[in-house]
Design a protein around this motif. Sequence first.
Motif, PDB file in Angstrom:
ATOM      1  N   ILE A  12       0.864  -1.183   0.000  1.00 37.80           N
ATOM      2  CA  ILE A  12       0.000   0.000   0.000  1.00 37.80           C
ATOM      3  C   ILE A  12       0.901   1.234   0.000  1.00 37.80           C
ATOM      4  CG2 ILE A  12      -1.701   1.341   1.299  1.00 37.80           C
ATOM      5  CD1 ILE A  12      -2.855  -1.296   2.316  1.00 37.80           C
ATOM      6  N   THR A  13       0.812   2.014  -1.059  1.00 37.55           N
ATOM      7  CA  THR A  13       1.703   3.159  -1.214  1.00 37.55           C
ATOM      8  C   THR A  13       1.030   4.495  -0.937  1.00 37.55           C
ATOM      9  OG1 THR A  13       1.232   3.167  -3.589  1.00 37.55           O
ATOM     10  CG2 THR A  13       3.201   1.980  -2.857  1.00 37.55           C
ATOM     11  N   ASP A  14      -0.315   4.523  -0.935  1.00 37.62           N
ATOM     12  CA  ASP A  14      -1.002   5.788  -0.673  1.00 37.62           C
ATOM     13  C   ASP A  14      -2.428   5.520  -0.214  1.00 37.62           C
ATOM     14  OD1 ASP A  14      -1.074   8.808  -0.868  1.00 37.62           O
ATOM     15  OD2 ASP A  14      -2.721   8.311  -2.215  1.00 37.62           O
ATOM     16  N   CYS A  15      -2.866   6.296   0.772  1.00 37.28           N
ATOM     17  CA  CYS A  15      -4.266   6.309   1.201  1.00 37.28           C
ATOM     18  C   CYS A  15      -4.723   7.760   1.245  1.00 37.28           C
ATOM     19  CB  CYS A  15      -4.426   5.678   2.583  1.00 37.28           C
ATOM     20  SG  CYS A  15      -4.226   3.895   2.644  1.00 37.28           S
ATOM     21  N   ASP A  16      -5.825   8.057   0.572  1.00 33.79           N
ATOM     22  CA  ASP A  16      -6.336   9.420   0.503  1.00 33.79           C
ATOM     23  C   ASP A  16      -7.720   9.434   1.150  1.00 33.79           C
ATOM     24  OD1 ASP A  16      -7.506  11.873  -0.270  1.00 33.79           O
ATOM     25  OD2 ASP A  16      -6.267  11.973  -2.060  1.00 33.79           O
ATOM     26  N   GLU A  17      -7.801   9.974   2.367  1.00 31.73           N
ATOM     27  CA  GLU A  17      -9.077   9.973   3.096  1.00 31.73           C
ATOM     28  C   GLU A  17     -10.111  10.865   2.432  1.00 31.73           C
ATOM     29  OE1 GLU A  17      -9.182   9.927   7.384  1.00 31.73           O
ATOM     30  OE2 GLU A  17      -6.987   9.849   7.419  1.00 31.73           O
ATOM     31  N   GLU A  18      -9.681  11.964   1.836  1.00 35.65           N
ATOM     32  CA  GLU A  18     -10.634  12.876   1.206  1.00 35.65           C
ATOM     33  C   GLU A  18     -11.213  12.256  -0.059  1.00 35.65           C
ATOM     34  OE1 GLU A  18     -10.930  17.470  -0.506  1.00 35.65           O
ATOM     35  OE2 GLU A  18      -9.122  16.781   0.537  1.00 35.65           O
ATOM     36  N   ALA A  19     -10.358  11.633  -0.869  1.00 34.85           N
ATOM     37  CA  ALA A  19     -10.825  11.021  -2.119  1.00 34.85           C
ATOM     38  C   ALA A  19     -11.401   9.631  -1.900  1.00 34.85           C
ATOM     39  CB  ALA A  19      -9.667  10.947  -3.115  1.00 34.85           C
ATOM     40  N   LEU A  20     -11.228   9.063  -0.702  1.00 40.25           N
ATOM     41  CA  LEU A  20     -11.611   7.686  -0.400  1.00 40.25           C
ATOM     42  C   LEU A  20     -10.960   6.736  -1.406  1.00 40.25           C
ATOM     43  CD1 LEU A  20     -15.389   7.846   0.655  1.00 40.25           C
ATOM     44  CD2 LEU A  20     -13.346   7.692   2.112  1.00 40.25           C
ATOM     45  N   SER A  21      -9.645   6.799  -1.455  1.00 42.91           N
ATOM     46  CA  SER A  21      -8.913   5.961  -2.404  1.00 42.91           C
ATOM     47  C   SER A  21      -7.701   5.328  -1.736  1.00 42.91           C
ATOM     48  CB  SER A  21      -8.466   6.774  -3.624  1.00 42.91           C
ATOM     49  OG  SER A  21      -7.457   7.705  -3.277  1.00 42.91           O
ATOM     50  N   VAL A  22      -7.278   4.207  -2.299  1.00 38.24           N
ATOM     51  CA  VAL A  22      -6.081   3.515  -1.843  1.00 38.24           C
ATOM     52  C   VAL A  22      -5.314   3.039  -3.064  1.00 38.24           C
ATOM     53  CG1 VAL A  22      -7.391   1.361  -1.552  1.00 38.24           C
ATOM     54  CG2 VAL A  22      -5.144   1.608  -0.471  1.00 38.24           C
ATOM     55  N   THR A  23      -4.000   3.233  -3.055  1.00 38.44           N
ATOM     56  CA  THR A  23      -3.143   2.793  -4.148  1.00 38.44           C
ATOM     57  C   THR A  23      -2.204   1.709  -3.636  1.00 38.44           C
ATOM     58  OG1 THR A  23      -3.222   4.950  -5.246  1.00 38.44           O
ATOM     59  CG2 THR A  23      -1.400   3.496  -5.830  1.00 38.44           C
ATOM     60  N   LEU A  24      -2.143   0.630  -4.403  1.00 43.88           N
ATOM     61  CA  LEU A  24      -1.243  -0.477  -4.092  1.00 43.88           C
ATOM     62  C   LEU A  24      -0.274  -0.654  -5.253  1.00 43.88           C
ATOM     63  CD1 LEU A  24      -4.489  -1.497  -3.498  1.00 43.88           C
ATOM     64  CD2 LEU A  24      -3.200  -3.071  -2.065  1.00 43.88           C
ATOM     65  N   SER A  25       0.920  -1.163  -4.959  1.00 44.98           N
ATOM     66  CA  SER A  25       1.910  -1.354  -6.015  1.00 44.98           C
ATOM     67  C   SER A  25       2.575  -2.720  -5.877  1.00 44.98           C
ATOM     68  CB  SER A  25       2.968  -0.249  -5.981  1.00 44.98           C
ATOM     69  OG  SER A  25       3.742  -0.337  -4.797  1.00 44.98           O
ATOM     70  N   HIS A  26       3.106  -3.176  -7.006  1.00 46.08           N
ATOM     71  CA  HIS A  26       3.837  -4.443  -7.030  1.00 46.08           C
ATOM     72  C   HIS A  26       4.893  -4.373  -8.123  1.00 46.08           C
ATOM     73  CE1 HIS A  26       4.902  -8.622  -6.999  1.00 46.08           C
ATOM     74  NE2 HIS A  26       4.443  -8.823  -8.219  1.00 46.08           N
ATOM     75  N   ILE A  27       6.088  -4.875  -7.824  1.00 47.31           N
ATOM     76  CA  ILE A  27       7.153  -4.967  -8.827  1.00 47.31           C
ATOM     77  C   ILE A  27       7.362  -6.435  -9.163  1.00 47.31           C
ATOM     78  CG2 ILE A  27       9.575  -4.544  -9.347  1.00 47.31           C
ATOM     79  CD1 ILE A  27       9.447  -2.128  -7.487  1.00 47.31           C
ATOM     80  N   SER A  28       7.100  -6.770 -10.414  1.00 48.25           N
ATOM     81  CA  SER A  28       7.305  -8.129 -10.910  1.00 48.25           C
ATOM     82  C   SER A  28       8.666  -8.157 -11.598  1.00 48.25           C
ATOM     83  CB  SER A  28       6.196  -8.498 -11.899  1.00 48.25           C
ATOM     84  OG  SER A  28       6.441  -9.747 -12.506  1.00 48.25           O
ATOM     85  N   PRO A  29       9.625  -8.932 -11.064  1.00 48.82           N
ATOM     86  CA  PRO A  29      10.984  -8.887 -11.612  1.00 48.82           C
ATOM     87  C   PRO A  29      11.093  -9.545 -12.980  1.00 48.82           C
ATOM     88  CG  PRO A  29      10.824 -10.572  -9.926  1.00 48.82           C
ATOM     89  CD  PRO A  29       9.511  -9.842  -9.909  1.00 48.82           C
ATOM     90  N   ASP A  30      12.129  -9.212 -13.690  1.00 45.38           N
ATOM     91  CA  ASP A  30      12.433  -9.850 -14.977  1.00 45.38           C
ATOM     92  C   ASP A  30      12.518 -11.363 -14.769  1.00 45.38           C
ATOM     93  OD1 ASP A  30      13.299 -10.257 -17.633  1.00 45.38           O
ATOM     94  OD2 ASP A  30      15.401 -10.154 -17.005  1.00 45.38           O
ATOM     95  N   GLY A  31      11.804 -12.120 -15.602  1.00 40.50           N
ATOM     96  CA  GLY A  31      11.814 -13.573 -15.488  1.00 40.50           C
ATOM     97  C   GLY A  31      10.721 -14.141 -14.607  1.00 40.50           C
ATOM     98  N   ASP A  32       9.947 -13.282 -13.946  1.00 43.46           N
ATOM     99  CA  ASP A  32       8.862 -13.735 -13.075  1.00 43.46           C
ATOM    100  C   ASP A  32       7.868 -14.574 -13.884  1.00 43.46           C
ATOM    101  OD1 ASP A  32       7.010 -14.022 -11.036  1.00 43.46           O
ATOM    102  OD2 ASP A  32       6.326 -11.945 -11.088  1.00 43.46           O
ATOM    103  N   GLN A  33       7.685 -15.853 -13.481  1.00 42.77           N
ATOM    104  CA  GLN A  33       6.804 -16.789 -14.177  1.00 42.77           C
ATOM    105  C   GLN A  33       7.163 -16.939 -15.662  1.00 42.77           C
ATOM    106  OE1 GLN A  33       3.999 -18.572 -12.304  1.00 42.77           O
ATOM    107  NE2 GLN A  33       5.752 -17.956 -11.041  1.00 42.77           N
TER     108      GLN A  33
END
Length: 366
Positions: free
Chosen positions: A122-143
């Motif tokens: 979870i990289t950001d939570c905005d109480e006014e906008a009622l939003s949440v941002t999540l992130s993920h880094i998939s490395p080279d060669g993943d699956q």
Amino acid sequence: MTQPSLQRDIFGTLASGEAVHAVTLTNAAGMSVRIISYGASIQSVCVPDANGHFADVTTGYADIAEYVAQRQYFGATVGRVANRIAGARFELDGKLYSIPANDGTHSLHGGDVGFDQVNWTITDCDEEALSVTLSHISPDGDQGYPGKLTVTATYQLHPDNALSVHYEAVTDAPTCVNLTNHAYWHLGGEGAAYDAMDHVLMIAAEQFLPVDATLIPTGERRSVAATPFDFREPMQISKYVRSNADIQLTHGSGYDHNWIMGAEAASEPRLMAHLEDPVSGRTMTLLSNQPGLQFYSGNFFDGTTSGKAGKSYGVGDAIALEPQMFPDALHQPSFASVVLRPGETYSNMIMWRFGIGRLFSPNMNR
């Protein structure tokens, strides 16, 4: 009226000791949505019916152990490539890549360990906008996929009882991307005593993609006219779903097909589908910028999975409507490309608008 709020808590702990976080968004109308970091998943969506009674209308588990033990993609972000890739291999820029075959001989929803099975940040939570941002880094060669892929998912709960998610991705080397959200819906409530097959569905598409017996698109674009795939006018799912009216229904044991919304991704979301439950009066309108919509009628729920309300999910107890690029596009030159290159940004915008009302007669089953 309810005081809008954003609340963070711990949903559970993985075997590694890593915490799975949850963010609950509540708007002034009282609608609430819970997002968990495992799989960047929608864990619950509580909306009112025609009498003002709230129920959770999406499938899911009550604790993290079940999400790990029983992979059902409930509310999850699926990728790196959603849907099927024939033969679990593809060629990109002259190089052949092999990926996990986890659906017979094909690869499904990113492979053995897709984005639905990783704990996002979870990289950001905005109480006014009622939003949440999540992130993920998939490395080279993943699956087996090339390139390091950086993905974000931003969920937002709107004042008019709409929930949206915006997926974005960038890469440091040529790769392929097709993300979607795999929420299952039952507008009567995920613990309802009746299934979702008498829900009424409209899909705003004139063509769909026929598949072979292993659910890989044949490459044909077929008109929905005079077929069980014609949802341009609202139709109860039960009308044809378990019939042998079309060999395509036999292939999927029901609906498990992609409808064509456009030739390629649009710049803004467009109407895709409208779903209504004649019992509760709840409605859901789906919009996205994607060219395809996968409709899956819950054909393989077998009663071995129990949801949040303690009900065992059986065949047809919920449906999935997944905006995405076309399945197996890597082997279909006529389909819009799923290749992402450095300097480009992948974007999938999805919105679910919830309400009450009817566009149809309760007895309508054309």
